[in-house]
Design an enzyme around this catalytic site. Structure first.
Site, PDB file in Angstrom:
ATOM      1  N   ASP A 282     -46.291 -43.857 -11.172  1.00  0.00           N
ATOM      2  CA  ASP A 282     -47.558 -43.325 -11.086  1.00  0.00           C
ATOM      3  C   ASP A 282     -48.465 -44.170 -12.058  1.00  0.00           C
ATOM      4  OD1 ASP A 282     -49.470 -41.410 -10.460  1.00  0.00           O
ATOM      5  OD2 ASP A 282     -49.013 -40.126 -12.512  1.00  0.00           O
TER       6      ASP A 282
ATOM      7  N   ASP B 195     -52.141 -42.957 -13.293  1.00  0.00           N
ATOM      8  CA  ASP B 195     -53.026 -42.084 -14.034  1.00  0.00           C
ATOM      9  C   ASP B 195     -52.101 -41.234 -15.009  1.00  0.00           C
ATOM     10  OD1 ASP B 195     -55.270 -43.138 -13.179  1.00  0.00           O
ATOM     11  OD2 ASP B 195     -55.557 -41.475 -11.662  1.00  0.00           O
TER      12      ASP B 195
END
EC number: 3.1.3.3
Length: 271
Positions: A62, A64
């Site tokens: 991922d 963020d």
């Protein structure tokens, strides 16, 4: 691991890591966490988890609050003057209480980002790359393990980061903001895997089918990342709490870490 891959990737990875440090400063910021440590969960790495991490053909991250310390959608929203409204919607999406596509649609609807505003945001707010990420990317690639970015964020923001680390844009799965001929907001590409709930496992299944991988690891901080493991696309989910601790993620992750260096240390250990 494949010797030819190891030999070819190490210099490129090292150069990419250096380039990233220049373009995307590794500056720690003060962040608010829900806890200083996860209340429960697998905080100690199990032998089978370490084995899967070392033997997987690819690791998906991922972006963020994992690959980077920032939450780019929230920060773009703040830049556009609608930060509080959008942060509340992001919290619901990451907590798993709202269908992701609807949360994305709502956030972008509030933000109404223009092409010019996004370009200005990128100039004014370079990514805060999570400490240890450039070294980890270089290590993975030196071992012949491919790196992918699978994010609910935006390609317009993520692509420069990927390029700085030598990650091919074909290894990026994220959302695309659409603009009209005058650069005004015109929606988002609804064909992207990650615009919807279940999108990250779908992206990982696509990666496995395309490249012939058997084992792929997912590393992330939220519910959409954990879906990849719960739906069987990823063989392993490593939850990351170095930016924000989410209790439900800590409890269900195969391994829950607070520092990216923990991944690097396990990869460097002898089998």
């Amino acid at each position: 691991m494949r010797a030819n891959v190891l030999a070819n990737n190490r210099p490129q990875a090292a150069v990419a890591a250096s380039r990233c440090s220049a373009r995307f400063p590794l500056t720690r910021r003060v962040v608010m966490r829900t806890a200083t440590q996860p209340v429960s969960g697998a905080t100690e790495v199990k032998p089978e988890v370490a084995h899967l991490l070392r033997s997987a053909e690819a690791v998906c991250f991922d972006v963020d609050s994992t690959f980077c310390e920032d939450e780019s959608i929230d920060e773009l929203a703040a830049y556009l003057g609608v930060g509080e409204q959008v942060a509340a919607l992001t919290a619901k999406a990451m907590g798993g209480s709202v269908e992701f596509k609807e949360a994305l649609r709502s956030r972008l609807g509030v933000m109404q980002p223009t092409r010019e505003a996004v370009e200005a945001f990128l100039r004014d707010h370079p990514h805060r790359v999570t400490p240890g990420i450039p070294d980890l990317v270089a290590l993975l690639r030196s071992r012949g393990q491919e790196v992918f970015l699978v994010s609910g964020g935006f390609r317009q923001i993520i692509h420069p980061l990927a390029e700085s680390l030598g990650i091919p844009l074909s290894h990026v799965f994220a959302n695309t903001i659409l603009f009209d001929s005058e650069g005004r907001y015109a929606g988002f590409d609804e064909s992207e895997f990650t615009c919807r709930s279940g999108g990250k496992p779908a992206a990982i299944r696509h990666i496995k089918d395309k490249y012939g991988y058997e084992n792929v690891v997912m590393v992330g901080d939220g519910a959409t990342d954990m879906e990849a493991r719960l739906e069987g696309a990823a063989c392993l989910f490593v939850g990351y709490g170095g930016v924000v601790v989410r209790k439900n993620i800590a409890e269900k992750a195969d391994w829950y870490i607070m520092d990216i260096q923990q991944l690097t240390d396990v990869l460097k250990q002898q089998h």
